[in-house]
Scaffold this motif. Structure first.
Motif, short mmCIF file in Angstrom:
data_model
loop_
_atom_site.label_atom_id
_atom_site.label_comp_id
_atom_site.label_asym_id
_atom_site.label_seq_id
_atom_site.Cartn_x
_atom_site.Cartn_y
_atom_site.Cartn_z
N GLU B 86 47.36 49.62 43.79
CA GLU B 86 46.94 48.26 44.15
C GLU B 86 45.87 47.80 43.17
OE1 GLU B 86 45.83 47.88 48.21
OE2 GLU B 86 47.86 48.33 48.93
N ASP B 87 45.47 46.58 43.34
CA ASP B 87 44.48 45.97 42.43
C ASP B 87 43.30 45.46 43.26
OD1 ASP B 87 43.12 44.69 40.41
OD2 ASP B 87 44.56 43.04 40.22
N PRO B 88 42.53 46.39 43.84
CA PRO B 88 41.49 45.97 44.78
C PRO B 88 40.38 45.13 44.14
CG PRO B 88 41.21 48.28 44.21
CD PRO B 88 42.52 47.85 43.62
N LEU B 89 40.20 45.30 42.83
CA LEU B 89 39.11 44.57 42.16
C LEU B 89 39.57 43.20 41.65
CD1 LEU B 89 38.01 47.47 42.21
CD2 LEU B 89 37.33 47.22 39.85
N GLU B 90 40.90 42.97 41.68
CA GLU B 90 41.48 41.81 41.00
C GLU B 90 40.98 41.78 39.55
OE1 GLU B 90 40.22 38.87 43.79
OE2 GLU B 90 42.04 39.08 44.97
N PHE B 91 41.20 42.92 38.93
CA PHE B 91 40.64 43.20 37.60
C PHE B 91 41.37 42.39 36.53
CE2 PHE B 91 39.87 45.51 33.72
CZ PHE B 91 38.62 46.08 33.88
N VAL B 92 40.59 41.76 35.67
CA VAL B 92 41.17 40.98 34.57
C VAL B 92 40.45 41.33 33.27
CG1 VAL B 92 41.66 38.67 33.68
CG2 VAL B 92 41.64 39.07 36.14
N ASP B 93 41.22 41.66 32.24
CA ASP B 93 40.62 41.83 30.91
C ASP B 93 41.36 40.91 29.94
OD1 ASP B 93 42.92 43.08 29.89
OD2 ASP B 93 42.24 45.07 30.42
N PRO B 94 40.99 40.90 28.66
CA PRO B 94 41.60 39.93 27.74
C PRO B 94 43.12 40.03 27.66
CG PRO B 94 39.71 40.96 26.71
CD PRO B 94 39.94 41.70 27.98
N LYS B 95 43.66 41.20 27.98
CA LYS B 95 45.11 41.35 27.92
C LYS B 95 45.79 40.85 29.20
CE LYS B 95 45.43 45.11 24.59
NZ LYS B 95 45.23 46.54 24.62
#
Lengths: 289, 327
Positions: B86-95
């Motif tokens: 899952e993506d609990p942090l709603e993580f976003v990086d430049p990609k």
């Protein structure tokens, strides 16, 4: 537990302070922010520092000793950096080498033998990334600390008071309670390191800090920490008040743990260990199917 | 020499022409050894368990190839393949977003996550096996890894089985933040329980093994093996160079360097890994080996009774067994 719950509720409902995650990283790293030795001086008496890992050396970046906390002998552990260059060189900027973790593990065993509760203060940018540390098994030293701590037969309370940096922080934070000051941070990698890897530029640390969810409020929301300790004024501007508040919360949790579990009764200790196991066993975000 | 790529043809690495559908002369008929520069006929390399016949360089294997190398043919039953990240942090990086990265990695690798776990047999000895997949986001340890491994260890403890972990990792999965770091605690806690049940954990460190995996369960196993030349460490070499401004010793962080410094038990060549593990399992088996009439059997009455619940045939995937310790 009622007092614990009440305080937590209040903390959650406090008016939002307009600080970005990177602002909190900077506060957590402020060289004037109270460190482990300040907490020991303020909250404990009869402190006797115990040095050395009995194998290779002593590590000023991870210190420990016996002390009296509210009329009870305990083991205190904590990371310690410096507030100036000379101190920082002596304490390796608060980044423990394998000797520090091996000393911590030795002292944990000591506490278990004499049935002393452990209070650990977490405040490090991470474990030392040096050639000598690798030669002497940095990974193994941290892993052995984790293994020792997770099955240790005494109550353990851990408080993140500054920067919780990755494995070097985790090594002394597998307790029955994990408390965290509001302006402390705890991260799997420093925002700079994360930015260097994923942004290819460490100057994007603010962006990394934002998306890594490093603040106490985030970690409380995720259920990873047990309590957020309010820090209405940054700790370095109100050191005595902050340290006093931390001391109160440690005392409350220690009382609860000692009321619930009898350290001298093996069965009760097993119950403590089951609770500790379940606490870490439950952490994760995944779904099935 | 075992030639597992022949025997397990479904795990044979796809050549690039198969992958692209290009029917021209396959480019990977010949492989250049990165260590000695020798040009090796790729089939010969496969027959040699992907070890350079000239200099002994161990090429990396993916997780499925590794399982095919170690487990008896057809014996491996995968567990918990349905556990999804899952993506609990709603993580976003430049990609982009982590959620998208996960979807594309799953598509690219055909795996759901970076750890594959299950039950297999090594020379007829039942053993719980967990293998890291480096192609899946650099075998970074996140929540799924921790959950799969903890379940596998709990089942091993319940059924009286040894655990084998094959560990490669680029470190913790940054995209899952502190959830990732806490998997170090979770896996070590589970291994602590296994140890209290006096069941062994064998850890094989393969190239490359770094970060949170090195600083958790992989280095507190009962026996720690490594493949020749594998790079193993806590901090990455680039980080160490940047921080210390020092030149690193030539063999720094190799398996040989770790052996020299007393950090691992043994370096084992790939061709001997299976038999070495089988011997180690016997040495830690509940019944004394010397009392057994047959040299290689694993049918001492006590052992069988202990392992019965988990030692079913390859086809044994009964839900009761699979779920009995899941919470």
């Amino acid at each position: 537990m009622s007092t614990v719950d009440t305080i937590s509720e209040e903390t959650v409902n406090m008016p939002p302070v307009n600080l970005s995650p990177m602002d909190r990283v900077r506060l957590a790293r402020d060289p004037q922010r109270p460190g482990t030795l300040d907490y020991i001086a303020e909250l404990f008496s009869n402190f006797v520092e115990l040095h050395g890992d009995r194998t290779f050396g002593d590590d000023g970046a991870l210190i420990g000793g016996l002390a009296t906390f509210r009329n009870r002998s305990v083991l205190v552990l904590g990371h310690q950096g410096g507030s100036n260059t000379r101190e920082n060189l002596a304490r390796n900027f608060g980044m423990p080498r394998p000797e520090g973790f091996r000393k911590a593990r030795r002292l944990m065993c000591h506490a278990e033998k004499f049935r002393l509760p452990i209070i650990a203060f977490i405040d490090t940018s991470g474990a030392d990334p040096g050639i000598g540390s690798e030669e002497r098994g940095q990974g193994t030293a941290i892993a052995e600390c984790l293994l020792q701590m997770v099955g240790l037969r005494v109550p353990i309370i851990c408080v993140v008071i500054g920067e919780g940096g990755s494995g070097g922080a985790l090594a002394i934070s597998l307790g029955d309670r994990l408390l965290m000051l509001e302006n402390a941070v705890y991260a799997v990698a420093s925002p700079e390191a994360c930015a260097a890897i994923l942004w290819k530029d460490s100057s994007f640390a603010s962006e990394a800090a934002e998306t890594m969810r490093v603040t106490a409020a985030d970690l409380q929301r995720f259920g990873i920490i047990d309590e957020l300790i309010a820090e209405p004024v940054p700790a370095h501007e109100a050191p005595r008040e902050t340290i006093g508040a931390v001391g109160q919360r440690i005392a409350a949790h220690l009382e609860t743990l000692l009321d619930t579990f009898d350290i001298s009764d093996p069965e009760s200790v097993e119950a403590l260990l089951r609770e500790r196991y379940d606490k870490f066993r439950a952490i994760g975000a995944w779904h099935e199917g | 020499m075992r030639t597992f790529f022949q025997r397990h043809s479904k795990f044979r690495p796809r050549s690039s022409d198969e992958a692209t559908g290009d029917s021209a002369i396959p480019e990977d008929m010949w492989v250049k050894c990165p260590k000695c520069g020798e040009l090796i006929y790729s089939k010969e390399l496969d027959h040699n368990d992907r070890v350079c016949p000239k200099c002994g360089h161990h090429f990396r294997l993916n997780a499925r190839e590794r399982i095919a190398l170690l487990a008896d043919e057809g014996s491996f039953v995968e567990w918990d393949a349905g556990i999804q990240p899952e993506d609990p942090l709603e993580f976003v990086d430049p990609k982009g977003a982590y959620a998208e990265k996960l979807a594309s990695t799953q598509e690219k690798t055909g795996e759901t996550e970076s750890l594959i776990s299950g039950l297999g047999r090594i020379e007829d000895r039942p053993v719980v096996i967990a293998v890291a997949e480096f192609a899946f986001m650099g075998a970074s340890m996140g929540s799924v890894w921790g959950e799969k491994l903890a379940r596998a260890i709990e089942r091993a403890a319940h059924d009286g089985l040894p655990v084998l972990t094959v560990n490669a990792s680029g470190g913790a999965r940054m995209h899952e933040g502190l959830f990732s770091l806490m998997q170090m605690a979770k896996t070590v806690a589970a291994f602590d329980r296994l140890g209290r049940a006096r069941l062994p954990h064998f850890s094989v460190l393969i190239d490359p093994c770094y970060g949170g995996v090195t600083a958790s369960y992989a280095t507190v196993a009962d026996v720690i093996l490594a493949e020749p030349g594998a790079l193993i460490g806590f901090a990455g070499q680039r980080v160490i160079e940047q921080v210390t401004k020092q030149k690193l010793p030539p063999d720094f962080q190799t398996a040989e360097f770790l052996l020299d410094h007393g950090m691992i038990d043994l370096i084992v060549e790939r061709a001997l890994l299976r038999s070495t593990l089988a011997t180690l399992i016997d040495h830690h088996a509940p019944a004394p080996v010397s009392f057994r009439p047959e040299d290689n059997g694993y049918d001492a009455a006590g052992a069988v009774e202990l392992v019965d619940a988990g030692s079913g045939s390859a086809g044994d995937t009964s839900p009761e067994h699979v779920r009995h310790t899941a919470s």
